[in-house]
Motif scaffolding. Structure first.
Motif, PDB file in Angstrom:
ATOM      1  N   ASP A  96       7.213  -1.625   1.410  1.00  0.00           N
ATOM      2  CA  ASP A  96       8.148  -0.551   1.766  1.00  0.00           C
ATOM      3  C   ASP A  96       9.492  -0.721   1.076  1.00  0.00           C
ATOM      4  N   GLY A  97       9.459  -1.286  -0.141  1.00  0.00           N
ATOM      5  CA  GLY A  97      10.682  -1.479  -0.907  1.00  0.00           C
ATOM      6  C   GLY A  97      11.454  -2.740  -0.568  1.00  0.00           C
ATOM      7  N   ILE A 157      12.562  -7.846   7.937  1.00  0.00           N
ATOM      8  CA  ILE A 157      12.216  -6.996   9.079  1.00  0.00           C
ATOM      9  C   ILE A 157      11.571  -5.701   8.605  1.00  0.00           C
ATOM     10  N   VAL A 158      12.127  -5.109   7.549  1.00  0.00           N
ATOM     11  CA  VAL A 158      11.554  -3.865   7.003  1.00  0.00           C
ATOM     12  C   VAL A 158      10.114  -4.104   6.543  1.00  0.00           C
ATOM     13  N   ALA A 159       9.896  -5.188   5.804  1.00  0.00           N
ATOM     14  CA  ALA A 159       8.557  -5.476   5.292  1.00  0.00           C
ATOM     15  C   ALA A 159       7.577  -5.746   6.425  1.00  0.00           C
ATOM     16  N   ILE A 203      -6.425 -11.600   1.893  1.00  0.00           N
ATOM     17  CA  ILE A 203      -4.965 -11.474   1.847  1.00  0.00           C
ATOM     18  C   ILE A 203      -4.586 -10.238   1.043  1.00  0.00           C
ATOM     19  N   THR A 204      -3.323  -9.833   1.192  1.00  0.00           N
ATOM     20  CA  THR A 204      -2.828  -8.713   0.383  1.00  0.00           C
ATOM     21  C   THR A 204      -2.131  -9.200  -0.884  1.00  0.00           C
ATOM     22  N   ASP A 205      -1.360 -10.289  -0.792  1.00  0.00           N
ATOM     23  CA  ASP A 205      -0.461 -10.689  -1.882  1.00  0.00           C
ATOM     24  C   ASP A 205       0.454  -9.519  -2.235  1.00  0.00           C
ATOM     25  N   ALA A 206       0.743  -8.691  -1.225  1.00  0.00           N
ATOM     26  CA  ALA A 206       1.515  -7.469  -1.447  1.00  0.00           C
ATOM     27  C   ALA A 206       2.954  -7.773  -1.848  1.00  0.00           C
ATOM     28  N   MET A 207       3.481  -6.956  -2.736  1.00  0.00           N
ATOM     29  CA  MET A 207       4.874  -7.071  -3.139  1.00  0.00           C
ATOM     30  C   MET A 207       5.664  -5.887  -2.601  1.00  0.00           C
ATOM     31  N   SER A 208       6.958  -5.860  -2.911  1.00  0.00           N
ATOM     32  CA  SER A 208       7.852  -4.845  -2.347  1.00  0.00           C
ATOM     33  C   SER A 208       7.424  -3.425  -2.677  1.00  0.00           C
ATOM     34  N   ALA A 209       6.694  -3.237  -3.787  1.00  0.00           N
ATOM     35  CA  ALA A 209       6.285  -1.892  -4.208  1.00  0.00           C
ATOM     36  C   ALA A 209       5.188  -1.296  -3.336  1.00  0.00           C
ATOM     37  N   MET A 247       5.291   2.263  -1.861  1.00  0.00           N
ATOM     38  CA  MET A 247       6.370   2.925  -2.580  1.00  0.00           C
ATOM     39  C   MET A 247       5.829   3.661  -3.806  1.00  0.00           C
ATOM     40  N   PRO A 248       6.643   4.549  -4.411  1.00  0.00           N
ATOM     41  CA  PRO A 248       6.202   5.230  -5.636  1.00  0.00           C
ATOM     42  C   PRO A 248       6.016   4.249  -6.784  1.00  0.00           C
ATOM     43  N   GLU A 249       5.217   4.625  -7.741  1.00  0.00           N
ATOM     44  CA  GLU A 249       5.059   3.791  -8.928  1.00  0.00           C
ATOM     45  C   GLU A 249       6.366   3.765  -9.709  1.00  0.00           C
ATOM     46  N   GLY A 250       6.571   2.665 -10.432  1.00  0.00           N
ATOM     47  CA  GLY A 250       7.820   2.502 -11.167  1.00  0.00           C
ATOM     48  C   GLY A 250       8.090   1.032 -11.396  1.00  0.00           C
ATOM     49  N   GLU A 251       9.359   0.684 -11.586  1.00  0.00           N
ATOM     50  CA  GLU A 251       9.725  -0.690 -11.907  1.00  0.00           C
ATOM     51  C   GLU A 251      10.353  -1.376 -10.703  1.00  0.00           C
ATOM     52  N   TYR A 252       9.940  -2.624 -10.476  1.00  0.00           N
ATOM     53  CA  TYR A 252      10.407  -3.414  -9.350  1.00  0.00           C
ATOM     54  C   TYR A 252      10.744  -4.826  -9.833  1.00  0.00           C
ATOM     55  N   GLU A 253      11.108  -5.690  -8.887  1.00  0.00           N
ATOM     56  CA  GLU A 253      11.493  -7.060  -9.235  1.00  0.00           C
ATOM     57  C   GLU A 253      10.730  -8.036  -8.349  1.00  0.00           C
ATOM     58  N   LEU A 254      10.341  -9.185  -8.929  1.00  0.00           N
ATOM     59  CA  LEU A 254       9.670 -10.226  -8.174  1.00  0.00           C
ATOM     60  C   LEU A 254      10.132 -11.576  -8.690  1.00  0.00           C
TER      61      LEU A 254
END
Length: 368
Positions: free
Chosen positions: A53-54, A66-68, A257-263, A266-273
């Motif tokens: 969720d960003g 908390i958001v995640a 597991i998900t191994d989910a990241m912040s994206a 969320m919409p496709e695009g550029e993120y940071e890890l």
């Protein structure tokens, strides 16, 4: 309202009603008159998640955590570890300070440090600038600071001092997980002998299997004491590989597991890890430089459906993979199954395994 439907219990599927007393399950009552094709399964337990969720766990910020956590709760994950990536010690300590109150409040089940003691040659989307050999003094400082909040750490067993670090973690009640490794079969087995009881996203971030060079994949799958993570996502694994794994070692030794990241979400695009740029396109997250897969964009309900519909896993085994086995690995005795005495963390799924409701501690927190 008590959940009714096809209830997936440790003894099998029972058509009926889950009986509740406030936040606890007090029993499962069979009732053949219950109508519909709803499934009732335990809340998912995700031991490897970087955000959603960003928001990201990897930056060590409580508000983002908390958001995640709330995002993944709405998608069925009632118990989660906050997974970080390889980082300087200062950020690791910052994350412990920020997340410890969330662990105490039950928002998080603990912290998973995926690194920094990983192999450079198999670092994937880990920042190579932060990789280093295990340091027992650093480990002691982290574990002491967590006061029980640090639950898991991923280590490459071939790094100098890894066996000692694994043994130290095991002595402190922290799960040592073999991952991001180029180790031989023998060295990976040495890691298991030292006390590793888990393996991080098996096949991904590991030396590939060869029939004359079996490597870490075969070593961990061939070790009955090891719970193996699998990212049940067709970007990371062919579903035939997931099917093979379940048939080879059984759902009692697999943590989906998900191994989910912040994206995720969320919409496709550029993120940071972890300080690295990640581009998400067509459902896949990859580093902008190099193209390595950088986590996933799935939730645990996606993993559950992929296991059943994609890999042909039974609903009962999918429940073990997404709830019972990871809960057991974490040493949690009050979640992970639909049975008497456990916390009422329950999910309502329709016939196609779409999520219709999420209950945590006897309270519906999401209803479709």
């Amino acid at each position: 309202m008590s959940p009714t439907g096809n209830i997936v219990t440790p003894e099998g599927i029972v058509r009926g009603e889950v009986l509740l007393d406030e936040e606890r399950i007090v029993g499962v009552q069979a009732d053949a008159t219950v109508k519909g094709d709803t499934y009732i399964v335990p809340g998912f337990v995700d031991i490897h998640c970087h955000g959603g969720d960003g928001a990201s766990y990897t930056v060590g910020d409580a508000e983002q955590a908390i958001v995640a956590a709330e995002f993944h709760l709405r998608h069925g994950t009632t118990t989660t570890l906050a997974s970080l990536v390889s980082s300087p010690k200062e950020l690791m300590l910052q994350a412990i300070e920020a997340f410890k109150p969330l662990v105490d409040d039950g928002i998080l089940a603990g912290i998973h440090f995926e690194g920094p003691y990983l192999a450079s040659s198999r670092c994937g989307a880990q920042n190579p600038a932060f990789l280093r050999d295990p340091d027992l003094d650093e480990l002691a400082e982290l574990v002491d600071a967590g006061a029980g909040a640090v639950k898991m750490m991923t280590i490459a067993p071939e790094r100098a001092g890894a066996a000692e670090a694994i043994a130290y973690l095991a002595s402190r009640g922290v799960i040592a997980s073999i991952g991001h490794t180029d180790a031989s079969y023998e060295v990976a087995k040495d890691g298991v002998a030292a006390g590793a009881t888990a393996a991080t996203h098996v096949f991904n971030g590991m030396r590939p299997v060869g029939h004359r060079d079996p490597g870490p994949v075969v070593a961990v799958m061939d070790s009955p004491s090891v719970v193996c993570e699998f990212i049940v996502d067709p970007v990371h694994l062919h579903m035939g590989t997931v099917s093979f794994a379940v048939n080879a070692i059984g759902a009692d030794r697999i943590a989906a597991i998900t191994d989910a990241m912040s994206a995720t979400g969320m919409p496709e695009g550029e993120y940071e890890l972890g300080g690295l740029r990640v581009k998400v396109a067509d459902g896949a997250a990859r580093l902008v430089e190099g193209g390595s897969i950088a986590g996933s964009t799935i939730t645990m309900i996606d993993a559950f459906r992929n296991a059943v519909h994609g890999a042909g896993v039974s609903v009962e085994d999918a429940v073990k993979m997404t709830a019972t086995t990871p809960a057991r690995l974490l040493g949690l005795s009050d979640v992970g199954a639909v049975t008497h005495g456990l916390r009422a963390d329950l999910l309502e799924l329709d016939a196609e395994l779409n999520l219709r409701g999420v209950m945590r501690a006897g309270v519906w927190v999401h209803r479709a």
